[in-house]
Structures are given as C-alpha cells and as structure tokens.
Design an enzyme around this catalytic site. Structure first.
Site, PDB file in Angstrom:
ATOM      1  N   HIS A   1       5.178  18.969 -11.081  1.00 32.40           N
ATOM      2  CA  HIS A   1       6.564  19.286 -11.494  1.00 32.40           C
ATOM      3  C   HIS A   1       6.612  19.775 -12.941  1.00 32.40           C
ATOM      4  O   HIS A   1       7.630  19.619 -13.610  1.00 32.40           O
ATOM      5  CB  HIS A   1       7.485  18.070 -11.339  1.00 32.40           C
TER       6      HIS A   1
ATOM      7  N   SER B   1       6.012  43.228 -30.407  1.00 32.57           N
ATOM      8  CA  SER B   1       7.396  43.603 -30.143  1.00 32.57           C
ATOM      9  C   SER B   1       7.786  44.740 -31.078  1.00 32.57           C
ATOM     10  O   SER B   1       7.306  44.816 -32.203  1.00 32.57           O
ATOM     11  CB  SER B   1       8.302  42.393 -30.387  1.00 32.57           C
TER      12      SER B   1
ATOM     13  N   LYS C   1       5.838  38.657 -33.162  1.00 30.75           N
ATOM     14  CA  LYS C   1       5.534  38.408 -31.755  1.00 30.75           C
ATOM     15  C   LYS C   1       4.156  38.863 -31.314  1.00 30.75           C
ATOM     16  O   LYS C   1       3.636  39.878 -31.756  1.00 30.75           O
ATOM     17  CB  LYS C   1       6.572  39.127 -30.883  1.00 30.75           C
TER      18      LYS C   1
ATOM     19  N   GLU D   1       2.197  38.908 -17.694  1.00 32.07           N
ATOM     20  CA  GLU D   1       3.530  39.071 -17.103  1.00 32.07           C
ATOM     21  C   GLU D   1       3.564  40.243 -16.125  1.00 32.07           C
ATOM     22  O   GLU D   1       4.179  40.173 -15.065  1.00 32.07           O
ATOM     23  CB  GLU D   1       4.565  39.292 -18.205  1.00 32.07           C
TER      24      GLU D   1
END
Ligand code: ARG
Length: 461
Positions: free
Chosen positions: A155, A276, A282, A289
């Site tokens: 979980h 970024s 970043k 992804e």
C-alpha cells in the site's frame, strides 16, 4: 492498369486509391516479401511448374530489386496498393512477361501472412535479446546490493525490510516470464502459410516443406482457411508486449518515486534525466515517465488487433490490413522503451544511506516483535495485538521500537527479554528470512546464481 484489373471497366476512384493503399506502412516488409517470393519462385522451378530458366530470371530480378530498395533507388507507387504488388510490378517492368509467372499458385492472402510471420519472428528474437540485456543489468546490480537494506512496501506504506538486491530480482522474475511468453509466441508464429492460396489451397503440385525449409520455418500450416485468416500470433505478441510494458511501467513508477526529494533513494544519471524550461532546479525523470506513458499505446495496439479480428468471417477480409500498423507500433514501442530503460537503470546512483535510514522509525520490524513473542509461545494473533499496542505507544511517545526500554517492553509482555533488541535489528531481520525466494543475502545470492544459469541457457539456445 492494375495487376488485378482484368474484370474492371474503369479505374479506382482517387480517394479510394489513397484510402486502401497500405504501401506507406507495409513497405517495411519489403525484405520478407522478396525473400518469400524468391523461395516461392525457386520451388515453382524445381517442381516444373515454371521452367528453371524462368525461375532463375525471377530470382535474379527480385535480388536486383532488393538491392535497389536497399540503396534507396526505388520509389514505391501508391497506385500499386501494397508492398506485394509494388514488388511484382517492378519485377514485370524489369524482366517482362516472365515476371507475371511469379504469382502462380499464390495469393496475396497467403503472401501477406507469410511476410508478417517472417517479420515477427525476427522482432521476437530482437525483443528477447533486449530483455536479456536488461536482465543481465539487473543481475549485476542485484549482486552489488544483496546487503543494501531498504523498506519493502505494501500500500506504499513501509511494511518489512528487504534489500535492493531482492527488489531488483523481483523484476528479473517478471522479465523472465516475459521472455518465456515471447518464446511461446514464437512457436505459433513459426508456421509457413504459403500454399494456402487465397483460401482454398492450390491445384499446383507445390512443395510446401521445401519453401518452409528455405525460409527457416519449423512447420507448414495445416488448414488453408485458417492459415490466411489467422492473426493470433500478432495478438499474442501484442499481449506479451503489453505485459512487458506493464512491468516496465511499474519499475518506472518506482524510479519516479525513488528519485523524488521525498524518497531520495536513487539519483538518475544526467544523461537519462531532463531539465525544466522554467524551473532551473529541476531534474526530471522524463524517460521513466515516457515509458510509463507509452504503456498505454501498446495496450491500445492490443485492443486494436483484438477488435479488428473480432467477428470476421473466414477467411481473409480487408479489415486485416489494419493489423500491420498496430503490430509495428507495438514492436517499435516495446523495443524503444527497452533500449532507453536498461542504461537508465544501469547508470542510476543508489543512496544506500537514505534507503537504510528509511527502514528505521517506520516500524518495519514490528512483525519481528510479533514473531519473537510467537516463538516464546504467545499465540500469533495475541502477539499481533500486543505489538499493535506497542506501536501505538511508540507513536504517542515519538519513539521507535529500538528506543523502547526493556521495562516498556516487559510491561506489555513479561516474556520479552534483552534479546528483543537483537531480534529487531534490521540486518538480522533480513538475514533471518533465509527461505527460498526470501530477502536474506544468501537467498538472494542463490536466486542470482539461478538467474544467471537460466539466462546463459536461453542465450545459448
Ligand atoms: N495489403 C493487404 C493486407 O495487408 C494484402 C492482402 C490483400 N488481399 C486482398 N485480397 N485484398 O492485408
């Protein structure tokens, strides 16, 4: 005039011509198409269906076309519809009427089935090789990290301590099943359909086995209707590819989480991360992804193939031309993802200290306290309740299980002795799980050894 134009009195509407042409995508099959035609022509010659001289001229013509395509000298013709008729048209242009004999005892229906099978057999092997490379990377990494402790999660809550080596070997098992599924799909792809004709075989005395032998097929198809209407093998590949992508997406999800400031378990190499355009600080896990995102495409390809084939009456229907783009996309996507994924994992930096720290204070050793009590004769269900209360006490006092003193332990259960501290030591918790398939360093080392053996066998075979 079209190669099939005999019974027509006018040309195809321009819109329809563009609409039903598949050359823009099935040109990819030119090599398989020409190799298949060469084998077919040779066999026609050997069987006396055409003369050996004619067969020789056809083979030479096809070889020259192949060389010219490879040299970028050929412009395909949309009007010739697909790769099969483009090649045949080129052949006739080059060698004249003899070229018109190539299609004897053959239909585009068995021809296209042959081409896709030849194509997919190669791609299955390439996909397996890419998976094997990934597995080798996982084995090497796991070997370095049989002692690198980290929390195991359920979980997404810290559950019990494991090692990074154990975690990586879980993925090894998934990719092993993926390879086995591809090997299995290969068997059903490895069936030679030529000789099935349009649907009902042929009246010519073909030697189907010799064509299969020349093209490296294990067997010939056993029912002409089935052979021209079967795309199960493509669907099986897309299903196997979907599972590979699902496994990659789960791994990618963990890489995204682990590289966040909240976890800091790993840092991706600069070569496999991106910045970024507005936020200078970043470093984004875009590769992970994107692979996670591309999983959707491959599921889409599987659904497209299943849906195209649903309810089609036997045998060939033009709907089936829609099989190619979905199959090609599944192949390209899964291979592209594996190519990017393996070096990303290989080069990521592991923060062992952060991983180890995450095993402290999250009660990942609470099960060990319950096991300790159970070993001292307390029924496990009771022990579970006692430890639950202890954890609650810890939370209230802002302490960890390691920080509770012996009085605090003995207040909840008098059977607890000083050896409790040893029992909840994280390294010892892991070492004690020395069961086949467990996280103890020895058990993981065994599974790595087994994995290497399995991998060397599939590479050899
Ligand atoms: N381009 C077609 C396909 O990809 C080849 C088979 C065409 N057969 C036919 N009877 N129209 O399926």
């Amino acid at each position: 005039m079209k190669l099939w134009g005999g019974r027509f009195t006018k040309g195809t509407d321009k819109v329809v011509e563009d609409f039903h042409s598949s050359i823009s995508f099935d040109r990819r099959l030119y090599r398989q198409d020409i190799r298949g035609s060469i084998a077919h022509a040779r066999m026609l010659g050997k069987q006396g269906i055409i003369s050996t001289a004619e067969a020789g001229a056809i083979v030479a013509g096809l070889e020259a076309i192949l060389a010219d395509i490879e040299a970028g000298k050929i412009e395909f013709d949309i009007g010739a519809e697909d790769i099969h008729m483009n090649v045949e048209k080129l052949l006739i242009e080059r060698i004249g009427d003899t070229g018109r004999k190539l299609h004897t005892a053959r239909s585009r229906n068995d021809q296209v089935a042959l081409d896709i099978r030849m194509y997919l057999k190669e791609e299955i092997n390439e996909t397996i090789a890419l998976l094997a490379k990934l597995q080798e990377t996982l084995l090497d990494l796991a070997e370095l990290h049989t002692q690198t402790v980290m929390p195991g999660y359920t979980h997404l809550q810290r559950a019990q301590p494991v090692t990074l080596g154990h975690h990586l070997m879980a993925y090894f098992q998934m990719f092993r099943r993926d390879i086995e599924r591809l090997q299995d799909c290969y068997k059903r792809t490895d069936v030679m359909p030529l000789g099935s004709g349009a649907l009902a075989g042929t009246t010519f005395p073909l030697d189907r086995e010799s064509v299969a032998g020349e093209l490296g097929f294990a067997e010939v198809s056993q029912n002409s209707l089935d052979a021209v209407s079967d795309r199960d093998f493509a669907i099986e590949f897309a299903a196997a590819a979907s599972l590979i992508m699902m496994h990659l997406s789960r791994f990618c999800e963990e890489i995204v989480l682990w590289s966040s400031a909240e976890f800091r378990f790993i840092e991706l190499d600069d070569a496999y991360a991106t910045g970024s355009s507005i936020m200078p600080q970043k470093k984004n896990p875009d590769v992970a992804e994107l692979i996670r995102g591309k999983t959707g495409r491959v599921y889409g390809d599987l659904m497209a193939l299943l849906t195209v084939m649903k309810s089609l009456p036997l045998a060939y229907n033009k709907d089936m031309q829609e099989d190619k783009e979905a199959l090609f996309d599944a192949v390209d996507t899964v291979k592209g993802c594996l190519l990017a994924f393996t070096p990303m994992v290989k080069t990521m930096r592991v923060n062992k200290e952060t991983m180890a720290r995450a095993t402290l204070g999250g009660f990942v050793n609470a099960t060990e306290v319950a096991d300790y009590l159970a070993q001292k004769g307390v029924p496990f269900r009771k022990a579970h309740e006692v430890v639950g209360k202890l954890v609650l006490e810890c939370i209230e006092k802002g302490k960890t299980l390691e920080e509770l003193n012996i009085d605090e332990y003995q207040r909840v259960s008098p059977v607890i002795g000083d050896d409790i501290y040893d029992a909840i030591n994280i390294d010892k918790c892991i070492a004690a799980r020395n069961i086949t398939g467990g996280p103890a360093p020895g058990a993981v080392a065994d599974s790595i050894k087994q994995g290497r053996k399995w991998l060397s066998e599939i590479k050899g075979g």
